[in-house]
Design an enzyme around this catalytic site. Structure first.
Site, PDB file in Angstrom:
ATOM      1  N   ASP A 468       0.823  -1.196   0.000  1.00 28.89           N
ATOM      2  CA  ASP A 468       0.000   0.000   0.000  1.00 28.89           C
ATOM      3  C   ASP A 468       0.862   1.253   0.000  1.00 28.89           C
ATOM      4  O   ASP A 468       0.524   2.255  -0.609  1.00 28.89           O
ATOM      5  CB  ASP A 468      -0.931   0.009   1.211  1.00 28.89           C
ATOM      6  CG  ASP A 468      -0.161  -0.057   2.534  1.00 28.89           C
ATOM      7  OD1 ASP A 468       0.872  -0.748   2.584  1.00 28.89           O
ATOM      8  OD2 ASP A 468      -0.598   0.575   3.514  1.00 28.89           O
ATOM      9  N   ARG A 472       5.815   4.154   5.921  1.00 26.77           N
ATOM     10  CA  ARG A 472       5.484   4.090   7.344  1.00 26.77           C
ATOM     11  C   ARG A 472       5.528   2.650   7.830  1.00 26.77           C
ATOM     12  O   ARG A 472       5.948   1.732   7.116  1.00 26.77           O
ATOM     13  CB  ARG A 472       4.108   4.719   7.575  1.00 26.77           C
ATOM     14  CG  ARG A 472       2.954   3.984   6.955  1.00 26.77           C
ATOM     15  CD  ARG A 472       1.665   4.802   7.040  1.00 26.77           C
ATOM     16  NE  ARG A 472       0.535   4.106   6.475  1.00 26.77           N
ATOM     17  CZ  ARG A 472      -0.477   4.708   5.866  1.00 26.77           C
ATOM     18  NH1 ARG A 472      -0.481   6.031   5.716  1.00 26.77           N
ATOM     19  NH2 ARG A 472      -1.493   4.009   5.385  1.00 26.77           N
ATOM     20  N   ASP A 473       5.077   2.428   9.038  1.00 29.40           N
ATOM     21  CA  ASP A 473       5.138   1.097   9.643  1.00 29.40           C
ATOM     22  C   ASP A 473       3.955   0.239   9.162  1.00 29.40           C
ATOM     23  O   ASP A 473       3.119  -0.192   9.936  1.00 29.40           O
ATOM     24  CB  ASP A 473       5.146   1.197  11.172  1.00 29.40           C
ATOM     25  CG  ASP A 473       3.981   2.030  11.710  1.00 29.40           C
ATOM     26  OD1 ASP A 473       3.164   2.535  10.899  1.00 29.40           O
ATOM     27  OD2 ASP A 473       3.894   2.164  12.945  1.00 29.40           O
ATOM     28  N   GLU A 474       3.943  -0.023   7.863  1.00 28.22           N
ATOM     29  CA  GLU A 474       2.854  -0.784   7.262  1.00 28.22           C
ATOM     30  C   GLU A 474       3.412  -1.608   6.102  1.00 28.22           C
ATOM     31  O   GLU A 474       3.779  -2.749   6.271  1.00 28.22           O
ATOM     32  CB  GLU A 474       1.739   0.175   6.811  1.00 28.22           C
ATOM     33  CG  GLU A 474       0.426  -0.510   6.528  1.00 28.22           C
ATOM     34  CD  GLU A 474      -0.738   0.479   6.505  1.00 28.22           C
ATOM     35  OE1 GLU A 474      -1.798   0.085   6.035  1.00 28.22           O
ATOM     36  OE2 GLU A 474      -0.565   1.628   6.956  1.00 28.22           O
ATOM     37  N   ASP A 481      -6.167  -2.319  -2.426  1.00 29.25           N
ATOM     38  CA  ASP A 481      -5.366  -1.418  -3.250  1.00 29.25           C
ATOM     39  C   ASP A 481      -5.056  -2.041  -4.608  1.00 29.25           C
ATOM     40  O   ASP A 481      -5.204  -1.409  -5.656  1.00 29.25           O
ATOM     41  CB  ASP A 481      -4.065  -1.069  -2.518  1.00 29.25           C
ATOM     42  CG  ASP A 481      -4.302  -0.341  -1.214  1.00 29.25           C
ATOM     43  OD1 ASP A 481      -5.040  -0.874  -0.369  1.00 29.25           O
ATOM     44  OD2 ASP A 481      -3.750   0.750  -1.021  1.00 29.25           O
ATOM     45  N   TRP A 542     -12.041  -5.561  -1.132  1.00 33.42           N
ATOM     46  CA  TRP A 542     -10.727  -6.081  -0.747  1.00 33.42           C
ATOM     47  C   TRP A 542     -10.644  -7.562  -1.125  1.00 33.42           C
ATOM     48  O   TRP A 542      -9.758  -7.971  -1.878  1.00 33.42           O
ATOM     49  CB  TRP A 542     -10.497  -5.860   0.744  1.00 33.42           C
ATOM     50  CG  TRP A 542      -9.964  -4.487   1.043  1.00 33.42           C
ATOM     51  CD1 TRP A 542      -8.694  -4.161   1.420  1.00 33.42           C
ATOM     52  CD2 TRP A 542     -10.673  -3.234   0.981  1.00 33.42           C
ATOM     53  NE1 TRP A 542      -8.570  -2.797   1.578  1.00 33.42           N
ATOM     54  CE2 TRP A 542      -9.774  -2.204   1.322  1.00 33.42           C
ATOM     55  CE3 TRP A 542     -11.995  -2.873   0.657  1.00 33.42           C
ATOM     56  CZ2 TRP A 542     -10.124  -0.859   1.349  1.00 33.42           C
ATOM     57  CZ3 TRP A 542     -12.357  -1.535   0.690  1.00 33.42           C
ATOM     58  CH2 TRP A 542     -11.425  -0.548   1.039  1.00 33.42           C
ATOM     59  N   GLU A 750      -2.449   9.024  -0.752  1.00 41.70           N
ATOM     60  CA  GLU A 750      -3.469   8.191  -0.120  1.00 41.70           C
ATOM     61  C   GLU A 750      -4.765   8.971   0.060  1.00 41.70           C
ATOM     62  O   GLU A 750      -5.856   8.432  -0.142  1.00 41.70           O
ATOM     63  CB  GLU A 750      -2.950   7.712   1.238  1.00 41.70           C
ATOM     64  CG  GLU A 750      -3.904   6.821   2.000  1.00 41.70           C
ATOM     65  CD  GLU A 750      -3.300   6.355   3.317  1.00 41.70           C
ATOM     66  OE1 GLU A 750      -3.706   5.284   3.800  1.00 41.70           O
ATOM     67  OE2 GLU A 750      -2.419   7.059   3.858  1.00 41.70           O
ATOM     68  N   HIS A 774       0.779   6.110  -2.580  1.00 37.85           N
ATOM     69  CA  HIS A 774      -0.290   5.120  -2.486  1.00 37.85           C
ATOM     70  C   HIS A 774      -0.907   5.024  -3.877  1.00 37.85           C
ATOM     71  O   HIS A 774      -1.485   5.988  -4.360  1.00 37.85           O
ATOM     72  CB  HIS A 774      -1.352   5.632  -1.501  1.00 37.85           C
ATOM     73  CG  HIS A 774      -1.581   4.758  -0.324  1.00 37.85           C
ATOM     74  ND1 HIS A 774      -0.717   4.713   0.746  1.00 37.85           N
ATOM     75  CD2 HIS A 774      -2.579   3.888  -0.017  1.00 37.85           C
ATOM     76  CE1 HIS A 774      -1.189   3.874   1.658  1.00 37.85           C
ATOM     77  NE2 HIS A 774      -2.315   3.358   1.199  1.00 37.85           N
TER      78      HIS A 774
END
Length: 880
Positions: A468, A472-474, A481, A542, A750, A774
């Protein structure tokens, strides 16, 4: 089949050649894991109208084809995904294959031969076992990166050598101090408990007679490092490990095999910590001198321990992660001595520095996508990701770069201790090295920038898995997506094997009831920021990645075997949704993420869109049912095709009965009603006009989130509202695509309003979810290819193309090209006064159909086009 009994057929088409022989393996490795590889090729030739009618494939044990197996003459007009015509290959086998085709003029010459070699196909082929450093096991925080090594002796000159290698964690492997490849972060991220990828490298040139050394560093990576915003560690295991098997053929005819086993030694070096989110910490003073070379004294290193062979060992079939671009950034020294670096674009990668300084001095590099109001790095939106690389120097000049990590950034700050000189700064851009196949340009440079931003976002997020965001922490493989973006992904880069691999993990992670996790590979998510929803189940849009992504791959590349491989997954997802339908045939009982990040949704609740989430969910049930029906038809499952076509009709009717009026109140509602067949045929015109009126009433501002955006422009143009579609595209006010461009975006955002009109960033309003890379809203590029330029597939793999340019807005020209499985197809149009000129190129083996845009007239018959170049002239229709 032996060809000795086949009649000799005279070659008559000397103007056409068979080229580009390839298998379904796109790894670039020396071997493949397919014992019966699927075979594809392309045709080349200058004459127009080339068509393939049949083919013959020969397979031989030698490149001179003294012994052959043959497919015989096979009637087929496609060039992709043909079956292997010989006995299945065993591990390590080598074969050669070639093709000739029968065109409209007769048989071509045989193609040049292509070589195929198989890797290790069965667990019994592995004598090696994974090894790890015992003192490293059980760490609960980042720590020193283990080093592993072993020396071995070769009594004669090596003439062939294959290294089969993978790791639990990510590895950098060398032979005699030289890297075995330029691949990064191997073996990538898969559903580790079920599938671990390995690579096969030809390392013959790295070996020598006498003593040799095989060594590796093993980072935590996705296997043991931090994952998700909860920064969970050890998700897959509490130790990293190396699995390697080196098989060497010597000039004297003997063979030597070196495996990871109890004879290896382990230690530590300059990598004090390496984490995907947090970055890398190195102390160059701690690097053992010569540890990768023969002769290193490792007496004080500890013996390794072995663990069982992992489950699901399979060779990687898609391209690796590599440095794909090097940028020389801008830089300036701030008043406090910090060196500020601007790469000029948002990207994924790292800084590579050349520095000089005394031993013990330090260099720290921090990263961010954007700057705050004071012109310094805005790092709060990275959440728990430190995104920091730290170095301690050993003295003198050194080249610094991080390892076993990556950063999403445009801006960086370099801070050094006194006495350090930064001699050079470069940016390494890192991504899965997919081949670029699509291009688009038009007369409006703002739209060109938008398209370039889409390309950068795909490149930055296609790193081992389709993520995605990269900063960051992802950095997770969110299904929603890629569902939105898959058709664009497949036109811009050759995403076939990359997404096929990801879908393989989706199939593995799919629940027994058919539910699809929100992220693939599946890891525990807990609460979803910023909603704080305890969301553990599947969500419409999703989970529909299970149907949309395979359909997009088939549409783009035409490989029926790939569609068949994921058909069961598609079917299981649709059956899951059917099981959750209410008595009235709609899906309203589950928590849904809905039209995520609809611009009117509260910042802290992006799931609260203006379009009813239950309507959106039901519409996607209908959409996936229709995609599944089409797939069943293509695969010859006639009864299933009829069943799922009927499901589509019933669900569409139920959705329209319940939400027909509501659907006409929002852009997403109208778009899904039109594109998913929810609106009855008799209502399409009125729904199209309603959508156009909504766009006009909103002054061309977009009003859709993740699930509506891919469909709103196609919905407008499919109902004849080209003017309103261009009004949406070219709008420069917030929210809108060109608003992002006007605010300096170099990748897709995003949130539509990530930067406010005054140039500031409302971090508090955005909460903990604000990414500037994103790709979901980049789905607009599919419309640029297919409608603005007018290049779209009518048959899977572009066997038949539709050339359907739709000029509009202020554009005076546009062009697009896509390297299809048949070759490069392109279309370009330009307007001068009342004349529209269209130039098109169709590759050999294809045909085309021209669709005249409304308001224009051609004096030529242009309904059917053969391969080759075409020039069409149209004139504006005048009304009295």
């Amino acid at each position: 089949m032996n060809t000795s009994n086949l009649p000799e057929l005279h070659t008559t088409d000397t103007a056409t050649s068979v080229t580009g022989l390839r298998t379904a393996d796109d790894s670039g490795l020396v071997a493949t894991s397919y014992p019966e590889p699927r075979l594809s090729w392309s045709l080349t030739g200058e004459r127009p109208g080339i068509l393939q009618h049949a083919y013959e494939i020969q397979v031989s044990t030698d490149p001179s084809f003294t012994d052959t197996a043959s497919s015989g003459e096979v009637e087929s007009d496609t060039v992709t995904g043909h079956p292997w015509p010989a006995q299945p290959l065993s591990s390590r086998e080598v074969r050669y294959w070639r093709v000739r085709v029968r065109t409209d003029l007769g048989w071509t010459d045989w193609s040049d031969a292509a070589r195929v070699e198989t890797a290790l196909l069965d667990d019994v082929d592995w004598a090696a076992r994974p090894v790890h450093v015992p003192s490293d096991r059980g760490r609960t925080s980042p720590g020193p990166v283990p080093l592993l090594r072993r020396e071995f002796h070769l009594p004669a000159e090596p003439v062939s050598a294959r290294l089969y290698v993978t790791s639990l964690g990510v590895h950098r492997t060398t032979v005699n101090g030289r890297p075995v490849s330029d691949d990064l972060l191997e073996p990538g991220w898969t559903s580790y408990p079920n599938r671990l990828l390995y690579a096969t490298y030809d390392v013959t040139g790295l070996l020598r007679p006498g003593t040799n050394a095989l060594s590796a560093a093993i980072g935590d990576g996705w296997y043991r490092g931090h994952l998700t915003w909860h920064k969970n560690r050890n998700v897959y295991g509490d130790t990293t490990a190396l699995l390697a098997q080196l098989e060497i053929g010597l000039a004297d005819g003997t063979r030597v095999t070196v495996t990871t086993d109890g004879r290896w030694k382990g230690g530590y070096g300059d990598l004090l910590a390496a984490d995907l989110y947090d970055g890398c910490e190195r102390d160059l003073r701690h690097e053992p001198d010569g540890w990768q070379l023969p002769g290193f004294v490792d007496n004080d290193w500890e013996p390794v321990a072995t663990i069982p062979l992992p489950t699901g060992l399979t060779q990687r079939a898609h391209p690796p992660v590599r440095v794909v671009q090097v940028i020389r950034p801008g830089q300036q020294t701030l008043p406090d001595g910090t060196i500020a670096v601007d790469a000029g674009e948002n990207l994924t990668g790292w800084l590579r520095l050349r520095v000089d300084g005394p031993a013990g001095s330090t260099v720290t590099v921090r990263h961010a996508e954007v700057l705050d109001g004071d012109g310094r790095l805005l790092t709060s939106i990275l959440r728990g990701a430190r995104a920091t690389d730290q170095y301690t120097l050993a003295g003198n000049t050194a080249e610094l770069k991080p390892e076993f990590t990556f950063h999403g950034f445009r801006h960086a700050e370099i801070v050094t201790s006194p006495g350090v000189t930064i001699e050079a700064v470069e940016v390494d851009v890192v991504a899965s090295d997919l081949r670029r196949i699509g291009e688009f340009r038009c007369s409006d440079e703002r739209v060109n920038t938008l398209y370039d931003n889409v390309v950068r976002s795909q490149r930055g997020n296609f790193l081992a898995v389709p993520t995605d965001c990269p900063q960051r922490d992802e950095r997770l493989g969110w299904t929603g997506d890629i569902m939105a973006f898959a058709p664009t992904a497949c036109a811009t880069f050759d995403s076939r094997t990359f997404l096929d691999s990801w879908l393989t993990d989706l199939r593995i992670e799919q629940r027994p009831d058919g539910a699809v996790p929100l992220v693939i590979p599946d890891v525990p998510l807990g609460e979803l920021p910023p909603t704080e929803l305890p969301f553990a189940g599947s969500a419409a849009g999703w989970g529909d990645a299970a149907t949309v992504v395979p359909a997009a791959l088939f549409d783009a590349y035409g490989e029926r075997s790939l569609l068949g491989r994921h058909y069961a997954t598609m079917r299981a997802w649709v059956e899951f949704t059917v099981a959750h339908l209410d008595e009235d045939g709609t899906w309203s009982g589950n928590a849904q993420l809905g039209d995520w990040l609809d611009p009117t949704a509260p910042p802290e609740h992006p799931e609260r869109a203006t379009t009813d989430s239950a309507y959106v969910a039901t519409a996607f049930v209908a959409h996936s049912a229709r995609l599944l029906a089409d797939a069943a038809q293509d695969l010859g499952h006639v009864e299933a095709a009829e069943r799922y076509a009927a499901l589509h009709r019933r669900t569409a009717e139920a959705a329209w009965r319940k939400w027909g009026e509501h659907a006409r109140t929002t852009q997403t509602g109208c778009a899904l009603a039109l594109q998913f067949g929810i609106a009855p045929a008799a209502k399409r015109a009125v729904v199209g006009e309603t959508l156009a009126a909504l766009v006009r009433a909103n002054d061309g501002r977009i009003a859709t989130g993740f699930l509506g955006t891919p469909f709103v422009l196609p919905a407008l143009t499919s109902t004849g509202h080209t003017a309103e579609a261009y009004q949406l595209l070219l709008n420069t006010e917030c929210p809108g695509w060109l608003y992002q461009v006007a605010r300096g975006a170099t990748t897709m955002w995003e949130r539509w309003d990530a930067i406010r009109p005054d140039g500031t960033i409302d971090v508090e309003k955005a909460g903990t979810m604000l990414s500037f890379n994103h790709y979901a809203y980049g789905a607009v590029a599919t419309w640029l290819y297919r409608t603005v330029a007018g290049l779209r597939p009518l048959d899977p793999g572009y066997r038949t193309l539709e050339l359907a340019p739709r000029p509009g807005g202020t554009l005076t020209s546009a062009e697009a090209s896509i390297a299809t499985p048949y070759g490069t197809a392109s279309v370009a149009w330009s307007i001068s006064d009342d004349a529209l000129t269209v130039e098109a190129v169709l590759p050999p083996g294809t045909t085309g159909r021209f669709s005249t845009p409304e308001g224009w007239r051609s004096t030529e018959a242009v309904e059917r086009l053969g391969s080759g170049s075409h020039l069409l002239s149209l004139h504006r229709v005048t009304t009295s």
